[in-house]
Design an enzyme around this catalytic site. Structure first.
Site, PDB file in Angstrom:
ATOM      1  N   HIS A   1       0.816  -1.219   0.000  1.00  0.00           N
ATOM      2  CA  HIS A   1       0.000   0.000   0.000  1.00  0.00           C
ATOM      3  C   HIS A   1       0.851   1.270   0.000  1.00  0.00           C
ATOM      4  CE1 HIS A   1      -3.435   2.457   0.304  1.00  0.00           C
ATOM      5  NE2 HIS A   1      -4.144   1.758   1.167  1.00  0.00           N
TER       6      HIS A   1
ATOM      7  N   ASP B   1     -11.000  -4.448 -18.340  1.00  0.00           N
ATOM      8  CA  ASP B   1     -11.206  -5.608 -19.204  1.00  0.00           C
ATOM      9  C   ASP B   1      -9.845  -6.164 -19.606  1.00  0.00           C
ATOM     10  OD1 ASP B   1     -11.870  -7.517 -21.049  1.00  0.00           O
ATOM     11  OD2 ASP B   1     -12.828  -6.141 -22.471  1.00  0.00           O
TER      12      ASP B   1
END
Length: 471
Positions: A168, A389
């Site tokens: 992170h 996608d």
């Protein structure tokens, strides 16, 4: 066919993890993280997971997803080369990434389970999560370990699971989505990412010398030990996880209980966060005089004074503003009280607020935000996880793999974009509480607010997965 995911067990056969290096040459340099990036509360790995069906055979759908995605990761690392390096800790706990080009971890696996075995509505907590994003021994440390881990697990039905784990300190959720978007473009046959990655971490570094701020930043309060450990510690050996769906009907039910001005002005995030905070407090049953905290993740992107955050910036650009209330007030006052507190703190974050956080990090050696009696809420429903996608069409699920913050599983919830089995759009929110009694109380109080007293199970009609985790 749908099975209860609570009881679902399956076997994952993993090949040995391999290191994927950038597909081309990259600069060798030391790049300092910002003073927002390297605070103690961001020094952990965040897991994200995608579920894909086999597809219709178009585009990449007939190709082996492990091969396609491994090659795309290598190509993306040429542009996002700091991720192929390793973190170093400098003087004053300052983090910097040594751009060594060593690469990231990649795991190829197969599982003897089908997508329909996971149930009608894919949502966290996911069964056998640890098998779908495997923690390679030694890989989750902060210093001198890979900053990314990918796992592609092919399923018996032809679908697959794509798990991602990221340090992170390197990026926030929008930054991770930007990286994944680049991988997706390259997996679909692109040559370069449409969005150029921008480092620019110096814009969120502390001033020299870091001045004292007029802002209180109570999210970093130092709270002394207390004799009441019932609400200040998280019993990790008996945590109950459950996900709840909130669609238009639930939002309208909460909004109807607010005063007219707040009813018109409160956002869906503010409504739900206030409601969750109130119900969670009642479930934990603290004493009336205990101070309870709600910490809202507020991103600087798009906020006033944030024009200096350039397109393509993938570093952490958010703050942890906090609202504090006596437990007695949260439990006895209408839900609008909590919603109003949430609304107020969201307005505090701007560029000056972020610079003040950076200054505080340097002055106080990068403290962790306060977790005592705290609840952290982050809305990732509009970040864009679902829009990516990779060549297999729209995912069946896309987003955080679990709740929790680092090693603190009981203090955080994410708002995840979700469409339930009835086709209703909304958010699903994973909630984690210490034991079944607290979870039952949470459901009871939430049902009252949503006018579901006669059927508390209706609250979870699209998100009924419950799992007791014994860590």
């Amino acid at each position: 066919m749908a099975f209860s995911s609570e009881a679902l067990k399956f076997t994952v056969r993993r090949k040995p993890a391999v290191m994927v290096a950038p597909a081309g040459p990259t600069p060798r340099e030391l790049k300092r993280l910002s003073d927002v990036d390297d605070q103690d509360g961001l020094r952990f790995h965040i897991p994200v997971i995608y579920f894909f069906r086999r597809g219709d055979g178009g585009g990449r759908c007939d190709d082996d997803p492990a091969v396609v995605l491994r090659n795309a990761v290598a190509a993306a690392l040429v542009h996002y080369y700091p991720f192929a390096g390793r973190l170093r800790e400098l003087e004053g706990r300052k983090l910097a990434v040594d751009c060594t080009g060593e690469g990231v971890l990649f795991i190829e696996a197969d599982a003897d389970v089908r997508l329909d075995h996971f149930g009608d509505a894919l949502q966290p907590p996911f069964p056998c999560f640890e098998e779908l994003i495997f923690d390679v021994p030694g890989s989750s440390a902060l210093i001198d370990t890979p900053l990314l881990l990918f796992q592609v697990t092919r399923l018996a039905c032809g679908g697959f699971v794509f798990g991602v784990r990221m340090q992170h300190a390197m990026a926030d959720a929008p930054g991770l989505v930007q990286l994944l978007g680049a991988i997706a473009e390259l997996a679909r046959g692109g040559t370069t990412p449409m969005v150029r990655p921008v480092w620019a971490r110096e814009m969120l570094e502390a001033r020299d010398p870091p001045p004292l701020s007029a802002l209180a930043h109570r999210e970093y309060d130092e709270i002394p030990d207390t004799d009441n450990k019932r609400t200040t510690s998280v019993p990790l050996d008996d945590m109950v996880h459950r996900s709840f769906f909130f669609g238009p009907r639930e939002v309208a039910a909460i909004r109807s209980q607010l005063a007219p001005d707040l009813r018109e002005s409160a956002t869906t995030f503010e409504l739900l966060t206030g409601c969750l905070w109130k119900c969670r407090t009642m479930a934990l049953a603290p004493t009336a005089d205990e101070e309870m905290r709600i910490i809202c993740i507020v991103n600087l992107r798009g906020k006033r004074g944030a024009a200096k955050i350039p397109c393509g910036y993938y570093g952490n650009a958010f703050a942890f503003p906090v609202a504090i209330s006596k437990a007695g007030d949260l439990c006895t006052k209408p839900v609008g009280y909590a919603v109003g507190l949430v609304k107020k703190i969201k307005r505090e974050v701007d560029m000056e607020y972020m610079r003040s956080v950076a200054d505080l990090m340097v002055r106080r050696r990068r403290p962790h935000f306060t977790v005592e009696r705290a609840y952290v809420v982050s809305d990732v429903s509009k970040v864009g996880f679902w829009d990516i996608d990779f060549g297999w069409g729209r995912a069946l699920y896309a987003g955080p793999a679990k709740g929790g913050v680092g090693a603190i599983p009981g203090v955080a919830s994410f708002f995840i974009a979700f469409k339930n089995v009835k086709g209703e759009s909304g958010v699903v929110v994973p909630v984690c509480l210490p034991g079944p009694v607290a979870m039952d109380k949470f459901v009871e109080e939430m049902s009252k607010i949503l006018h579901l007293q006669d059927d508390v199970e209706e609250l979870g009609r699209a998100a009924t997965t419950q799992h007791v985790s014994r860590l």
